[in-house]
Design a protein around this motif. Structure first.
Motif, PDB file in Angstrom:
ATOM      1  N   VAL A 167       0.767  -1.624   0.099  1.00 13.41           N
ATOM      2  CA  VAL A 167       0.126   0.170   0.233  1.00 13.41           C
ATOM      3  C   VAL A 167       0.869   1.315  -0.140  1.00 13.41           C
ATOM      4  CG1 VAL A 167      -1.430   1.701   1.235  1.00 13.41           C
ATOM      5  CG2 VAL A 167      -1.938  -0.987   1.224  1.00 13.41           C
ATOM      6  N   LEU A 168       1.585   0.874   0.581  1.00 14.54           N
ATOM      7  CA  LEU A 168       2.205   2.837   0.979  1.00 14.54           C
ATOM      8  C   LEU A 168       3.545   2.498  -0.080  1.00 14.54           C
ATOM      9  CD1 LEU A 168       4.004   2.175   4.670  1.00 14.54           C
ATOM     10  CD2 LEU A 168       2.353   3.552   4.037  1.00 14.54           C
ATOM     11  N   SER A 169       4.150   1.648  -0.610  1.00 17.68           N
ATOM     12  CA  SER A 169       4.653   1.149  -1.762  1.00 17.68           C
ATOM     13  C   SER A 169       3.829   2.043  -3.547  1.00 17.68           C
ATOM     14  CB  SER A 169       5.691   0.667  -2.149  1.00 17.68           C
ATOM     15  OG  SER A 169       4.663  -0.727  -3.053  1.00 17.68           O
ATOM     16  N   LEU A 170       2.791   1.911  -3.251  1.00 17.73           N
ATOM     17  CA  LEU A 170       1.618   2.332  -4.631  1.00 17.73           C
ATOM     18  C   LEU A 170       1.631   3.834  -4.293  1.00 17.73           C
ATOM     19  CD1 LEU A 170      -0.099   1.032  -6.585  1.00 17.73           C
ATOM     20  CD2 LEU A 170      -2.050   0.759  -4.683  1.00 17.73           C
ATOM     21  N   ILE A 171       0.979   4.123  -2.737  1.00 13.30           N
ATOM     22  CA  ILE A 171       0.837   5.500  -2.757  1.00 13.30           C
ATOM     23  C   ILE A 171       1.545   5.926  -3.393  1.00 13.30           C
ATOM     24  CG2 ILE A 171       0.514   7.053  -0.885  1.00 13.30           C
ATOM     25  CD1 ILE A 171      -0.720   5.049   0.277  1.00 13.30           C
ATOM     26  N   VAL A 172       3.149   6.147  -3.091  1.00 19.43           N
ATOM     27  CA  VAL A 172       4.251   6.348  -3.303  1.00 19.43           C
ATOM     28  C   VAL A 172       4.627   6.740  -4.530  1.00 19.43           C
ATOM     29  CG1 VAL A 172       7.176   7.087  -3.763  1.00 19.43           C
ATOM     30  CG2 VAL A 172       5.963   6.288  -0.942  1.00 19.43           C
ATOM     31  N   ASP A 173       4.417   6.208  -5.320  1.00 18.57           N
ATOM     32  CA  ASP A 173       4.046   5.596  -6.887  1.00 18.57           C
ATOM     33  C   ASP A 173       3.486   7.022  -7.791  1.00 18.57           C
ATOM     34  OD1 ASP A 173       5.802   4.477  -9.723  1.00 18.57           O
ATOM     35  OD2 ASP A 173       3.296   3.801  -9.746  1.00 18.57           O
ATOM     36  N   TYR A 174       1.541   6.267  -7.057  1.00 17.83           N
ATOM     37  CA  TYR A 174       0.766   7.435  -7.510  1.00 17.83           C
ATOM     38  C   TYR A 174       0.522   8.998  -7.604  1.00 17.83           C
ATOM     39  CZ  TYR A 174      -3.863   8.940  -7.994  1.00 17.83           C
ATOM     40  OH  TYR A 174      -4.621  10.085  -8.185  1.00 17.83           O
ATOM     41  N   LEU A 175       1.343   8.852  -6.167  1.00 12.46           N
ATOM     42  CA  LEU A 175       2.184  10.671  -6.014  1.00 12.46           C
ATOM     43  C   LEU A 175       3.266  11.297  -7.272  1.00 12.46           C
ATOM     44  CD1 LEU A 175       2.082  10.571  -1.709  1.00 12.46           C
ATOM     45  CD2 LEU A 175      -0.531  11.053  -3.792  1.00 12.46           C
ATOM     46  N   ILE A 176       4.192  10.727  -7.431  1.00 14.52           N
ATOM     47  CA  ILE A 176       4.889  10.779  -8.151  1.00 14.52           C
ATOM     48  C   ILE A 176       4.518  11.333  -9.484  1.00 14.52           C
ATOM     49  CG2 ILE A 176       7.574   9.831  -9.096  1.00 14.52           C
ATOM     50  CD1 ILE A 176       7.977   9.167  -6.521  1.00 14.52           C
ATOM     51  N   ASN A 177       3.951   9.592  -9.682  1.00 14.03           N
ATOM     52  CA  ASN A 177       3.512   9.476 -11.059  1.00 14.03           C
ATOM     53  C   ASN A 177       1.989  11.257 -11.217  1.00 14.03           C
ATOM     54  OD1 ASN A 177       4.075   7.564 -13.455  1.00 14.03           O
ATOM     55  ND2 ASN A 177       4.088   6.549 -11.158  1.00 14.03           N
ATOM     56  N   LYS A 178       1.600  11.160 -10.766  1.00 16.38           N
ATOM     57  CA  LYS A 178       0.650  11.787 -10.780  1.00 16.38           C
ATOM     58  C   LYS A 178       1.474  13.931 -11.003  1.00 16.38           C
ATOM     59  CE  LYS A 178      -3.697  14.100  -8.668  1.00 16.38           C
ATOM     60  NZ  LYS A 178      -4.301  14.035  -7.321  1.00 16.38           N
ATOM     61  N   LYS A 179       2.546  13.914  -9.497  1.00 14.78           N
ATOM     62  CA  LYS A 179       3.181  15.387  -9.708  1.00 14.78           C
ATOM     63  C   LYS A 179       3.810  15.750 -10.978  1.00 14.78           C
ATOM     64  CE  LYS A 179       4.883  18.094  -6.772  1.00 14.78           C
ATOM     65  NZ  LYS A 179       4.481  19.066  -6.583  1.00 14.78           N
ATOM     66  N   TYR A 180       4.214  14.616 -11.183  1.00  9.77           N
ATOM     67  CA  TYR A 180       6.027  14.693 -11.961  1.00  9.77           C
ATOM     68  C   TYR A 180       6.214  14.307 -13.902  1.00  9.77           C
ATOM     69  CZ  TYR A 180       8.709  16.464  -8.339  1.00  9.77           C
ATOM     70  OH  TYR A 180       8.563  16.550  -7.045  1.00  9.77           O
ATOM     71  N   PHE A 181       4.642  13.876 -14.146  1.00 10.68           N
ATOM     72  CA  PHE A 181       4.486  13.247 -14.846  1.00 10.68           C
ATOM     73  C   PHE A 181       3.269  13.534 -15.750  1.00 10.68           C
ATOM     74  CE2 PHE A 181       7.438  10.408 -12.973  1.00 10.68           C
ATOM     75  CZ  PHE A 181       8.647  10.339 -13.788  1.00 10.68           C
ATOM     76  N   THR A 182       2.973  13.489 -16.917  1.00 14.55           N
ATOM     77  CA  THR A 182       1.398  13.571 -17.431  1.00 14.55           C
ATOM     78  C   THR A 182       1.092  12.665 -18.129  1.00 14.55           C
ATOM     79  OG1 THR A 182       2.900  14.354 -19.753  1.00 14.55           O
ATOM     80  CG2 THR A 182       2.356  15.791 -18.215  1.00 14.55           C
ATOM     81  N   GLU A 183       2.251  11.170 -18.515  1.00 17.44           N
ATOM     82  CA  GLU A 183       1.842  10.074 -19.117  1.00 17.44           C
ATOM     83  C   GLU A 183       0.882   9.521 -18.249  1.00 17.44           C
ATOM     84  OE1 GLU A 183       2.805   7.059 -22.348  1.00 17.44           O
ATOM     85  OE2 GLU A 183       4.200   6.681 -20.237  1.00 17.44           O
TER      86      GLU A 183
END
Length: 270
Positions: A254-270
């Motif tokens: 859950v924690l690693s999934l949240i980190v990946d989701y937040l990073i992609n949402k903030k820094y990536f448009t794809e």
């Protein structure tokens, strides 16, 4: 399993990319992965310092170059994966001639031969970071391309029915014994691990619920892989490593999934 599934994903992604755009896609993929890696590295640097890791300019530089993985042991094949993606446009040229598997096997065998020679002559080549990185690429590109070829021939493979439990057990036993023999001679188990992963993924994907599972987590697997070990270290630091294995696994996921989701949402448009 990670590399095998990555190969499967790259096959389907390749079919959506226009001719002549493969190189651009691979370069962008490497850039985005490296960006995620750098972000996660700097996010967890204070935590690493807090738990006693030695962080200096030299060690930080080695990690920035993906040469060292002392901060996070699960990063050991990051540069291998980056090399696989960067060389993807070169390898894919041989796919039309159906020579891809032969070439991948030959490259892997070169890695095995180097390992055998190193064992026989007891050299220190593998202590060199660059040589070690090349060696890891030579042997670990194989499961990636097996996954790619698996996806390419999925229509043929779907006609194969694995329904007898005894067949599955016998296959796993044979592969496990082979794996033990290779380990006895100090050889990497990439070959046997690839076929075990292939068998596992193939059996699971026969069930729609598992297929959906792979599709969902496949989108987040790379980011989760980059950060999950830090959360395991955090549980150990907080003396929570003795909690239920299943509960601990769920917390890390859950924690690693949240980190990946937040990073992609903030820094990536794809």
């Amino acid at each position: 399993i990670f590399l095998l599934c990555s190969g499967i994903g790259m096959y389907y992604k390749k079919n959506t990319i226009k001719d002549g755009k493969i190189v651009n896609y691979c370069v962008n993929k490497v850039f985005n992965l490296y960006k995620s890696y750098i972000i996660i590295l700097f996010i967890f640097l204070p935590f690493l310092y807090f738990i006693g890791y030695k962080i200096d300019i030299y060690s930080l530089l080695l990690h920035l170059l993906t040469i060292n993985s002392d901060f996070n042991n699960s990063w050991w094949f990051l540069n291998t994966y980056l090399l696989i993606i960067l060389t993807f446009p070169i390898f894919i040229r041989y796919d039309k001639k159906n020579n891809l598997l032969k070439i991948s096997v030959c490259i892997m065998m070169v890695g095995y031969i180097l390992n055998i020679l190193n064992t026989i002559f007891k050299t220190s080549l593998f202590e060199n970071s660059i040589f070690s990185s090349v060696y890891l690429f030579l042997i670990n590109q194989f499961p990636f391309w097996v996954g790619f070829i698996f996806a390419k021939n999925s229509k043929i493979l779907n006609k194969i029915e694995i329904h007898k439990l005894s067949q599955i057990i016998i296959t796993i036993c044979i592969i496990t014994i082979t794996r033990s023999i290779l380990r006895k001679f100090n050889l990497d188990n990439v070959l046997t691990d690839t076929f075990l992963s292939f068998l596992l993924v193939y059996i699971l994907c026969k069930k729609p619920i598992f297929s959906n599972f792979f599709v969902y987590f496949g989108k987040h697997s790379t980011g989760m892989w980059l950060s999950h070990l830090f959360f395991i270290m955090l549980l150990n630091t907080l003396n929570l490593s003795n909690i239920s294995v299943i509960l601990g696994l769920l917390i890390v996921i859950v924690l690693s999934l949240i980190v990946d989701y937040l990073i992609n949402k903030k820094y990536f448009t794809e």
